[in-house]
Structure formats: structure tokens, C-alpha cells
Write a protein that holds these residues in place. Structure first.
Motif, PDB file in Angstrom:
ATOM      1  N   CYS A   1       0.830  -1.213   0.000  1.00 12.12           N
ATOM      2  CA  CYS A   1       0.000   0.000   0.000  1.00 12.12           C
ATOM      3  C   CYS A   1       0.861   1.259   0.000  1.00 12.12           C
ATOM      4  CB  CYS A   1      -0.924   0.014   1.212  1.00 12.12           C
ATOM      5  SG  CYS A   1      -1.867   1.535   1.359  1.00 12.12           S
ATOM      6  N   PRO A   2       0.724   2.115  -1.016  1.00 16.97           N
ATOM      7  CA  PRO A   2       1.622   3.267  -1.116  1.00 16.97           C
ATOM      8  C   PRO A   2       1.443   4.294  -0.014  1.00 16.97           C
ATOM      9  CG  PRO A   2      -0.053   3.355  -2.816  1.00 16.97           C
ATOM     10  CD  PRO A   2      -0.186   2.016  -2.159  1.00 16.97           C
ATOM     11  N   THR A   3       0.221   4.423   0.511  1.00 11.40           N
ATOM     12  CA  THR A   3      -0.002   5.496   1.474  1.00 11.40           C
ATOM     13  C   THR A   3       0.002   5.024   2.916  1.00 11.40           C
ATOM     14  OG1 THR A   3      -2.372   5.167   1.464  1.00 11.40           O
ATOM     15  CG2 THR A   3      -1.489   6.699  -0.159  1.00 11.40           C
TER      16      THR A   3
ATOM     17  N   ALA B   1      -2.461   3.245   4.001  1.00  5.78           N
ATOM     18  CA  ALA B   1      -3.877   3.118   4.368  1.00  5.78           C
ATOM     19  C   ALA B   1      -4.187   1.701   4.846  1.00  5.78           C
ATOM     20  CB  ALA B   1      -4.764   3.485   3.179  1.00  5.78           C
ATOM     21  N   SER B   2      -3.592   0.720   4.182  1.00 10.99           N
ATOM     22  CA  SER B   2      -3.717  -0.652   4.664  1.00 10.99           C
ATOM     23  C   SER B   2      -2.777  -0.798   5.838  1.00 10.99           C
ATOM     24  CB  SER B   2      -3.273  -1.651   3.596  1.00 10.99           C
ATOM     25  OG  SER B   2      -4.249  -1.802   2.627  1.00 10.99           O
TER      26      SER B   2
ATOM     27  N   VAL C   1      -8.306  -1.218   6.547  1.00 13.98           N
ATOM     28  CA  VAL C   1      -7.990  -0.082   5.681  1.00 13.98           C
ATOM     29  C   VAL C   1      -8.429   1.197   6.381  1.00 13.98           C
ATOM     30  CG1 VAL C   1      -8.397   1.013   3.446  1.00 13.98           C
ATOM     31  CG2 VAL C   1      -8.385  -1.481   3.625  1.00 13.98           C
TER      32      VAL C   1
ATOM     33  N   CYS D   1      -6.943   6.067   1.989  1.00 18.49           N
ATOM     34  CA  CYS D   1      -6.892   5.152   0.842  1.00 18.49           C
ATOM     35  C   CYS D   1      -7.150   5.951  -0.434  1.00 18.49           C
ATOM     36  CB  CYS D   1      -7.950   4.067   0.993  1.00 18.49           C
ATOM     37  SG  CYS D   1      -8.164   3.043  -0.458  1.00 18.49           S
ATOM     38  N   ILE D   2      -6.261   5.792  -1.414  1.00 20.89           N
ATOM     39  CA  ILE D   2      -6.461   6.535  -2.661  1.00 20.89           C
ATOM     40  C   ILE D   2      -7.146   5.683  -3.730  1.00 20.89           C
ATOM     41  CG2 ILE D   2      -4.586   8.190  -2.317  1.00 20.89           C
ATOM     42  CD1 ILE D   2      -2.820   6.413  -4.073  1.00 20.89           C
ATOM     43  N   GLY D   3      -7.436   4.455  -3.389  1.00 22.39           N
ATOM     44  CA  GLY D   3      -8.163   3.617  -4.341  1.00 22.39           C
ATOM     45  C   GLY D   3      -7.325   3.092  -5.488  1.00 22.39           C
ATOM     46  N   CYS D   4      -6.045   2.812  -5.203  1.00 25.24           N
ATOM     47  CA  CYS D   4      -5.185   2.333  -6.290  1.00 25.24           C
ATOM     48  C   CYS D   4      -5.367   0.837  -6.535  1.00 25.24           C
ATOM     49  CB  CYS D   4      -3.728   2.640  -5.991  1.00 25.24           C
ATOM     50  SG  CYS D   4      -3.058   1.724  -4.590  1.00 25.24           S
ATOM     51  N   ARG D   5      -5.905   0.120  -5.576  1.00 23.89           N
ATOM     52  CA  ARG D   5      -6.182  -1.321  -5.697  1.00 23.89           C
ATOM     53  C   ARG D   5      -4.925  -2.188  -5.764  1.00 23.89           C
ATOM     54  NH1 ARG D   5      -8.590   1.883  -9.441  1.00 23.89           N
ATOM     55  NH2 ARG D   5      -9.019   0.403 -11.128  1.00 23.89           N
ATOM     56  N   TYR D   6      -3.793  -1.619  -5.387  1.00 23.64           N
ATOM     57  CA  TYR D   6      -2.588  -2.446  -5.409  1.00 23.64           C
ATOM     58  C   TYR D   6      -2.692  -3.553  -4.354  1.00 23.64           C
ATOM     59  CZ  TYR D   6       2.454  -3.275  -6.092  1.00 23.64           C
ATOM     60  OH  TYR D   6       3.675  -3.812  -6.379  1.00 23.64           O
ATOM     61  N   CYS D   7      -3.343  -3.231  -3.225  1.00 22.86           N
ATOM     62  CA  CYS D   7      -3.511  -4.249  -2.183  1.00 22.86           C
ATOM     63  C   CYS D   7      -4.330  -5.424  -2.697  1.00 22.86           C
ATOM     64  CB  CYS D   7      -4.185  -3.634  -0.957  1.00 22.86           C
ATOM     65  SG  CYS D   7      -5.717  -2.773  -1.317  1.00 22.86           S
TER      66      CYS D   7
ATOM     67  N   ARG E   1     -10.264  -8.736  -0.686  1.00 19.85           N
ATOM     68  CA  ARG E   1     -10.662  -7.329  -0.631  1.00 19.85           C
ATOM     69  C   ARG E   1     -11.650  -6.936  -1.704  1.00 19.85           C
ATOM     70  NH1 ARG E   1      -6.083  -3.557   1.877  1.00 19.85           N
ATOM     71  NH2 ARG E   1      -6.391  -4.505   3.903  1.00 19.85           N
TER      72      ARG E   1
ATOM     73  N   VAL F   1     -11.018   0.880  -0.825  1.00 25.12           N
ATOM     74  CA  VAL F   1     -10.979  -0.565  -0.707  1.00 25.12           C
ATOM     75  C   VAL F   1     -11.305  -0.948   0.730  1.00 25.12           C
ATOM     76  CG1 VAL F   1      -9.362  -2.499  -0.653  1.00 25.12           C
ATOM     77  CG2 VAL F   1      -9.418  -0.991  -2.617  1.00 25.12           C
TER      78      VAL F   1
END
Ligand code: SF4
Ligand code: SF4
Lengths: 407, 253, 126
Positions: free
Chosen positions: B130-132, B134-135, B145, B150-156, B165, B186
Motif C-alpha cells: 500500500c503506497p499510502t 492506508a492498509s 484499511v 486510501c487513494i483507491g489504487c487497488r494495489y492491495c 478485498r 478498498v
């Protein structure tokens, strides 16, 4: 070899503005698509909780990968001191920036919460390769911008080489980072391979160069500038080598996967029964993206023509999109192996019942966003070469070829 | 309407369980609720690690009680299909925190049923990527989360090996006070964190399972029902090869 | 392609209209029906709340989400619980509905009100 002179793109104003208007319109349509997607939410796209990254990511990752590759031409001139490439450097660096900007724009505009970009800039998770990439991208833009400045400003001549070397190293790390976004995902069979990161570096060489070739040929053609055979031959040979390298890495990637038993199912999916993904792999990734350009480039007569070079570069780009589709979407469509030795016969959340792949059918809005990213790249590039001196006046053999002798 | 009923039932459980613990097997307590169920005032610590043992043998074919209970508890049943959406596509876009999975052994043909949800990994890949930030993993082992960042990038979602998720694909008109939810973020199972923080010690899914297939509790407490059960019965982690040390374990798969 | 995008724009704006209609459904709020209307002051004196409420609830938000602390003095759920008015039928009116407690001020000060993109706007279901 004569001294190279650079000048702004000199095409007539109506033509220039016409091009900008068309590209601007495409970007505006993409903006509309983004508004539509963000306003409604992602249900208007084909993306789901199973296939979470879609067409926008295919475009974005292609553009970002191509960005670092586009810098190659400049790097060969600076870092490796190949004189003939030096006049080509400025456009190469410009493309690196614009491609990256286009790719990032697509990536960011697909976020669930694009308005929270500031959060992404202030909250960092230093373990996340994604967060590292944000730094890498920003740094890349900065360094390349300085690089362009030093290339253009004679007073900066003494520092030009170190910056060029730094930019080259940075781009290697950057593409490795992009590849690692996938390589770090151990959960999915298709991505859990160390070779992905170096494979992305090689792909970036090919895609970046192909984009560079097309933009260079187009910009020169419409402006009545000359590209001699010496330059064309070098770019063509380079493209051939890169396409062959992509082919080689593709082989290694799939052969090592076939070697490990746990990946057999994934390989069977991509290589044999994955439907659209199998088709795109063989027809797109392998044939159009690798074999076709190699064939054209080394064809005794076709390879010598302008059209041949353009066709080869176009093929590499189309193949590149197919490649990204297979990697990004195919990797998600293949059901995750959660229960070895067992088959999922029913699931309340689409877990690949009976081994069925996940469905994904992209919607128009997604494509519009991706295409808008490409249009943005061209828009920024054209504005750049119109405003500043990126293009050499001529690349005719007389000017460019160090071994040129008047016969 | 039924929400109120359920609420009433929980209140009832709270008070009645204060007196008695429910016994599912000799020596195995299903759950105990402390008499002084009150909102938490101290930060959670790693003295507790919440976890679960799911017995696939007990999980009944065709039963979806836990899924329904989760939907209700966490307001997932309030997430409506947007006007004009394609129902079959929406089925793949709507959020799910827990799901029923039915497995068939490739050799023996034996059928097993089990619920899948976030496994609350000790080394969660979703948190790593998770880049931020948030997770995140709470001190007590719950992975969740922070939807504020959460920026909603869906990488998680790309990284989670259990497909645990969900991304919120549309505006959500109605939500519960304790489960805020909005388009573009997410989310996933959080072990009914709002219950735990308010002093309860069951999750909605455990409470709903009539077949006692789910035992929930503190993995760090050797006397807890879940620790006792884990000691007694053989259990596995799904995708143990990834060495994530999941908080959710399964037996008799 | 352009025609499709026109259709998309139309669809988007219709959807927007629809959403605003739905959220404006509750009846007129009746003055004096919020719990807060009957109280001397909020959890802090009014001027303090006016100036600092967002800091209070932002701090609380981090404590609640990351450390599990609930039922603290400051809480967004508390704001909603206390400040939501009822309509003539006794149905709670969302605090972010036009002119209601949160919206009234935020609208006046032109500060966007993001909480309720995710949070419930009427008192809880208890
Ligand atoms: S199961 Fe998935 S979502 Fe849950 S902690 Fe593990 S990686 Fe994260
Ligand atoms: S979607 Fe949200 S929680 Fe998941 S990785 Fe991105 S920012 Fe983190």
C-alpha cells in the motif's frame, strides 16, 4: 561531421494548431470519460473485484515503461559517447518526460480517489514499491529536465556528461521499479518471477525506441527536414536488437516457468487455452511485437526503406500493448491457486470455479482514458518541439555521419 | 426492521452471556462476553492477537448464514446496484467480506465447504504494497484499511493471495454509523472491529454459524477457546507456502 | 465516438441529478428537534468548537481507526447524533442536507464537507 544546429519545429501555423486542436479534443474527450467514471464510480468500467486493474493500467504502464526507454537514445550519445547519437538526444529526453507525464496522468486519473493525490504525496509507506516509484518518477522528471537544460545551454557543457550518466542510471532503476510492481506480487502465479523486472527493462528499450523513431520521422517529415541513411540504419539495427532481446527474455520467462511445476497451469493458460490471452500472446506479443519487426529490420530490401523502419516501429508498439494486456489482465484473469490439489466447484465471490478464468470486458470510457494519455504525450511533445530547440536542422548523412565522405 | 431485531438479540446476548459461557465441546468455550462490555478507552496492544479457527467439516453444504450475518453487520446489504448497471457485471463488482467456497478434492472427490475472508496475515502483503499506508495492521492483529487515506489504487487487491478485498465501485447511499463506506476505497473483513472495540468478543459470522464451524478469539491467550481448539485439532493455513502466518486457520479441509 | 461521449455526459449528469434528488428526500427539518437544541453547550464551549471541531474529530478519527479507542469525548458520530434535526414525521434529517447543521456553516464558509461521502448522516440505528 559538421556542427549540429537545432531549431524549433517550423511547420506552418495552421497545420500546427490543427494538430494541437485534434489532440486537444482527444484529451478533452478523455477528460469527459474520467469525469464520467469518477462521478459514477468504477461500476461503469469493466473492472471488478477480480480484475482490479484494467485498460487504463495497460496504457499507463506501457507509457511509463516506454518513457524510460525513450531516454536511451540520449544515453547512448552521452553516457556511451557515441557521437552520432548526440544530435538525437534532446528529443529523446523530451519524449522521456512527456511519455512519463502521459502515463502517470492515466494512472492517477484511474484512482478511486484521485482527489487524494496530496495524501499520496504526504503519506508514505516506505515498504511499498509503489510509493518508491512515485519518488522515482518525480526524480526522473527532474533529472531529465536538468539534462535537457544542460544539453541546450553551452555554459553547462562541463556538467552535461555526469547528468547524462545519472539520468541513465536513474532510468534503469526506474524501469526495474516498474517491473517490480508486478514482481513483488507473490500472490499471483503470473507475476511471481524475478525475471519480470529485467524483462521490463528490455521491453522499455524496445518500446521507447519505437516511439522515438515514429515521432522523429513524423516531426522531420512534416517539417521537410532530412534524415540520412546513416541514422536510419543505426536506429533500425538498434530496434532489431531490442526486439530480439524482448523475444529472448520472453522465452526465458516462459521456459523457467515451465520448469517449475507449480507454474504449469499458468503457462498452459497463457500459451494454450487462455482464449484472448493466448491469442494476444502469440499473435501480439510474439509475432507482431518481436518476430515481425525482426523480420522487417533484417530483410535485405525492406529493412533499408523508410517504410520498413516505420512498420517495424509500429509493430513493436502494437506488440507492446498486447504484451502489457497479457501481463496486466491475463495475470489477473488466471484464477489464484489457493487450494492445491482441489477444485473450487462453487464460490460466492468468483474464485475461478472449475478453473474458469475471471471475466473482463473493458468499456469505452476506459479506452478513451488510455487513448487520451497517448494524445497527451503527443500534445506535450509537439508543444515542446515547437517552443524550444529540440530538433536538429538536419540529420542527413552529411551532417550526422562521422564517417561521411563526399564521394 | 430486522436490524433492530438483531440489535436486540445482541443486547440480549451481552447480558445473558455475562452469566454463562456457551460450551460447544468439552473444554472448548465458544465465546465469553465480559459483563462490563464498554467502549475501549486505551489503545489496542499486541498482548491480544485476534484469530479464528474454521472447521470445514462442520461447515454445512449450501449454508450462507455467516455471509448474510456479515452483510447485515457491516451494512454490505445496503450497497445497492446502481441504476442502469448490468446485474451480472455488478455481481462481480459489489463488495463481499466473507464468502462461501465449495471444494472438491481432485483425487478422492471429497467435498468440503468453508468460508473465506481476510486471513489477517501477520505479514500482510496488502500492507507491504500500500503506497499510502492506508492498509495497516492494528496492534491486536486486525488488518484493515484506513479509508481516510486510501487513494483507491487497488494495489492491495493485486497483492492479496486470498482475494479478500473489495473495491467500492459505486456511490453508497446508506451506511451504518460504525461502518462508514464510500465510493473509490478498498475494504475487507476487519473481524467486526466495532464489536471488539465495544467490549464484545464475537464476530457476526461466528455468532451466526449454527454449526459452530467458526471459533474466534485471542490467539495469544492459551486459555482462549480458539487457542484450545488449535491445540487440540490439526489445522492449516491456506497458502502456508507464503509464510504469512495468517490469523485465520482451517481444519479438515 | 463523439456521439457516445455525448451520451456519456448526459448519463453522468442525469445520474448526478438523481443522486441529489435522493439525498434531498427527507422532509423539512423542525427547529428545536435536535438533541443539541436542548443543551447548554457542546463538548467544548461554542467558540472553541467553531474554531477547532475539525481538529478534534480528525484526531479522534486516527485514534479510533488505528488504536481502537471508541466512545471518546469528540466523535463525528456524536456530532451527527446530537445535531441532526427531525422532520414533522419524526424522521431524522441529514446533517449535511441543505441548511442543516453541518451544511449551513460549511456552505457559508465555502469549505467542502467530505466526511459524509462515507459517514452516515443521521443518528445511528440504535
Ligand atoms: S488476507 Fe489479504 S487482505 Fe487480509 S491481511 Fe492477508 S493480504 Fe491483507
Ligand atoms: S487501494 Fe487503498 S488500501 Fe489498497 S493499496 Fe491502494 S491506497 Fe492502500
Amino acid at each position: 561531421m559538421k556542427k549540429t544546429h537545432f531549431s524549433e519545429w517550423g511547420i506552418e501555423s495552421p497545420r500546427y494548431w490543427g494538430m494541437l486542436a485534434v489532440l486537444g479534443a482527444i484529451v478533452a474527450i478523455a477528460g469527459g470519460a474520467v469525469f464520467y467514471m469518477e462521478h459514477n464510480g468504477h461500476w461503469v468500467t469493466g473492472m471488478t473485484n477480480q480484475v482490479v486493474w484494467g485498460i487504463p493500467h495497460v496504457f499507463a504502464i506501457f507509457l511509463i515503461v516506454a518513457a524510460s526507454g525513450a531516454l536511451n537514445v540520449a544515453s547512448i550519445g552521452t553516457a556511451f559517447d557515441k557521437k552520432i547519437y548526440k544530435p538525437l538526444g534532446r528529443l529523446s529526453a523530451l519524449l522521456a518526460i512527456t511519455l512519463l507525464a502521459g502515463g502517470l496522468a492515466v494512472l492517477v486519473l484511474d484512482l478511486g480517489q484521485p482527489g487524494r493525490l496530496l495524501i499520496a504525496m504526504t503519506h508514505y509507506n516506505f515498504k511499498s514499491i509503489f510509493a518508491w516509484n512515485i519518488y522515482l518518477y518525480m526524480g526522473f522528471m527532474g533529472i531529465v529536465a536538468v539534462y535537457i537544460w544542460f544539453m541546450m545551454d553551452h555554459r553547462m557543457k562541463p556538467y552535461y556528461k555526469p547528468v547524462g550518466v545519472l539520468a541513465f542510471l536513474w532510468r534503469l532503476i526506474l524501469t526495474t521499479g516498474t517491473g517490480s510492481i508486478f514482481a513483488f506480487i507473490v500472490a499471483r502465479q503470473g507475476y511471481d518471477a524475478a525475471i519480470l523486472a529485467p524483462m521490463f527493462v528490455i521491453m522499455s528499450f524496445a518500446y521507447g525506441l519505437a516511439v522515438y523513431i515514429l515521432v522523429l520521422m513524423f516531426a522531420f517529415k512534416v517539417d521537410g527536414r532530412d534524415i540520412g541513411y546513416a541514422i536510419q540504419r543505426r536506429l533500425k539495427n538498434l530496434l532489431g536488437v531490442f526486439a530480439a532481446a524482448v523475444f529472448y527474455f520472453t522465452l526465458v520467462y516462459h521456459l523457467t516457468n515451465l520448469y517449475g511445476t507449480e507454474n504449469h497451469a499458468y503457462e498452459a493458460f497463457i500459451l494454450r487455452d487462455g482464449g484472448i490471452y493466448t491469442l494476444l500472446f502469440w499473435a501480439g506479443w510474439v509475432f507482431v511485437g518481436c518476430l515481425l519487426p525482426i523480420g522487417i529490420v533484417y530483410h535485405p530490401s525492406l529493412g533499408k526503406t523508410r517504410g520498413g523502419l516505420i512498420a517495424a516501429a509500429t509493430a513493436v508498439i502494437l506488440g507492446g500493448f498486447a504484451t502489457m494486456y497479457v501481463i496486466v489482465i491475463g495475470g489477473q484473469a488466471f484464477p489464484m491457486a489457493m487450494f492445491p490439489g482441489k477444485t473450487i466447484v462453487a464460490s460466492g465471490f468468483f474464485d475461478g470455479v472449475n478453473g474458469q478464468p475471471m471475466l473482463y470486458s473493458p468499456t469505452l470510457a476506459e479506452f478513451l482514458l488510455g487513448i487520451g494519455g497517448v494524445a497527451l504525450v503527443l500534445l506535450l511533445t509537439f508543444i515542446g518541439i515547437r517552443m524550444l530547440r529540440f530538433l536538429p536542422n538536419s540529420l542527413s548523412d552529411e551532417v550526422a555521419d562521422p564517417h561521411y565522405t563526399k564521394s | 426492521m430486522s436490524r433492530e431485531k438483531q440489535q436486540g438479540r445482541r443486547e440480549f446476548l451481552k447480558t445473558s452471556a455475562a452469566a454463562a459461557a456457551v460450551t460447544i465441546a468439552p473444554g472448548v468455550m465458544l465465546h465469553t462476553l465480559s459483563a462490563d462490555a464498554a467502549p475501549r478507552t486505551e489503545p489496542v496492544t499486541d498482548k491480544v492477537r485476534w484469530g479464528m479457527l474454521i472447521d470445514a467439516n462442520k461447515c454445512a453444504d449450501g449454508c450462507t448464514e455467516c455471509v448474510a450475518a456479515c452483510d447485515k453487520e457491516n451494512g454490505l446489504d445496503l450497497v445497492d446496484m446502481p441504476e442502469g448497471a448490468d446485474p451480472s457485471l455488478w455481481e462481480r463488482q459489489r463488495p463481499r467480506w466473507i464468502r462461501q467456497v465449495k471444494l472438491k478434492d481432485n483425487l478422492s472427490g471429497r467435498i468440503t465447504n468453508l468460508p473465506m475472508m481476510c486471513q489477517h496475515c501477520e505479514e500482510p502483503p496488502c500492507v507491504d504494497v500500500c503506497p499510502t499506508g492506508a492498509s495497516f495492521r492494528r496492534a491486536d492483529g486486525i488488518v484493515m484499511v484506513d479509508r481516510h487515506i486510501c487513494i483507491g489504487c487497488r494495489y492491495c487487491m493485486m497483492a492479496c493471495p486470498y482475494k479478500a478485498r473489495s473495491f467500492i465501485h459505486a456511490e453508497v447511499a446508506e451506511k451504518l454509523t460504525h461502518t462508514p463506506r464510500g465510493k473509490g476505497c478498498v475494504e475487507s473483513c476487519n473481524f467486526c472491529v466495532q464489536r471488539l472495540d465495544n467490549g464484545e468478543s464475537t464476530t457476526a459470522c461466528q455468532e451466526a454459524c449454527k454449526h459452530q464451524a467458526i471459533v474466534f478469539g485471542d490467539l495469544n491467550d492459551p486459555d482462549s477457546a480458539v487457542s484450545q481448539a488449535l491445540k487440540k485439532y490439526p489445522s492449516v493455513q491456506i497458502r502456508a507456502d507464503l509464510k504469512l502466518n495468517t490469523g485465520v486457520r482451517y481444519s479438515n479441509i | 465516438m463523439t456521439r457516445k461521449s455525448v451520451i456519456m455526459f448526459l448519463a453522468a449528469s442525469i445520474a448526478g441529478l438523481f443522486i441529489s434528488l435522493v439525498s434531498a428526500q427527507a422532509g423539512e427539518a423542525v427547529e428545536g428537534t435536535a438533541k443539541a437544541d436542548k443543551l447548554e453547550q457542546c463538548v467544548e464551549p461554542t467558540p472553541v468548537m467553531r474554531r477547532n471541531h475539525f481538529e478534534f474529530i480528525q484526531h479522534q478519527r486516527d485514534l479510533t481507526v488505528h488504536e481502537g479507542i471508541r466512545g471518546s469525548k469528540y466523535s463525528l458520530a456524536g456530532c451527527v447524533d446530537c445535531h441532526a434535526r427531525k422532520d414533522a414525521a419524526g424522521k431524522a434529517v441529514p446533517v449535511n442536507a441543505e441548511g442543516q447543521f453541518c451544511d449551513g456553516c460549511h456552505d457559508y464558509a465555502a469549505v467542502s464537507l467530505k466526511c459524509f461521502e462515507c459517514h452516515r448522516t443521521v443518528p445511528g440505528e440504535k
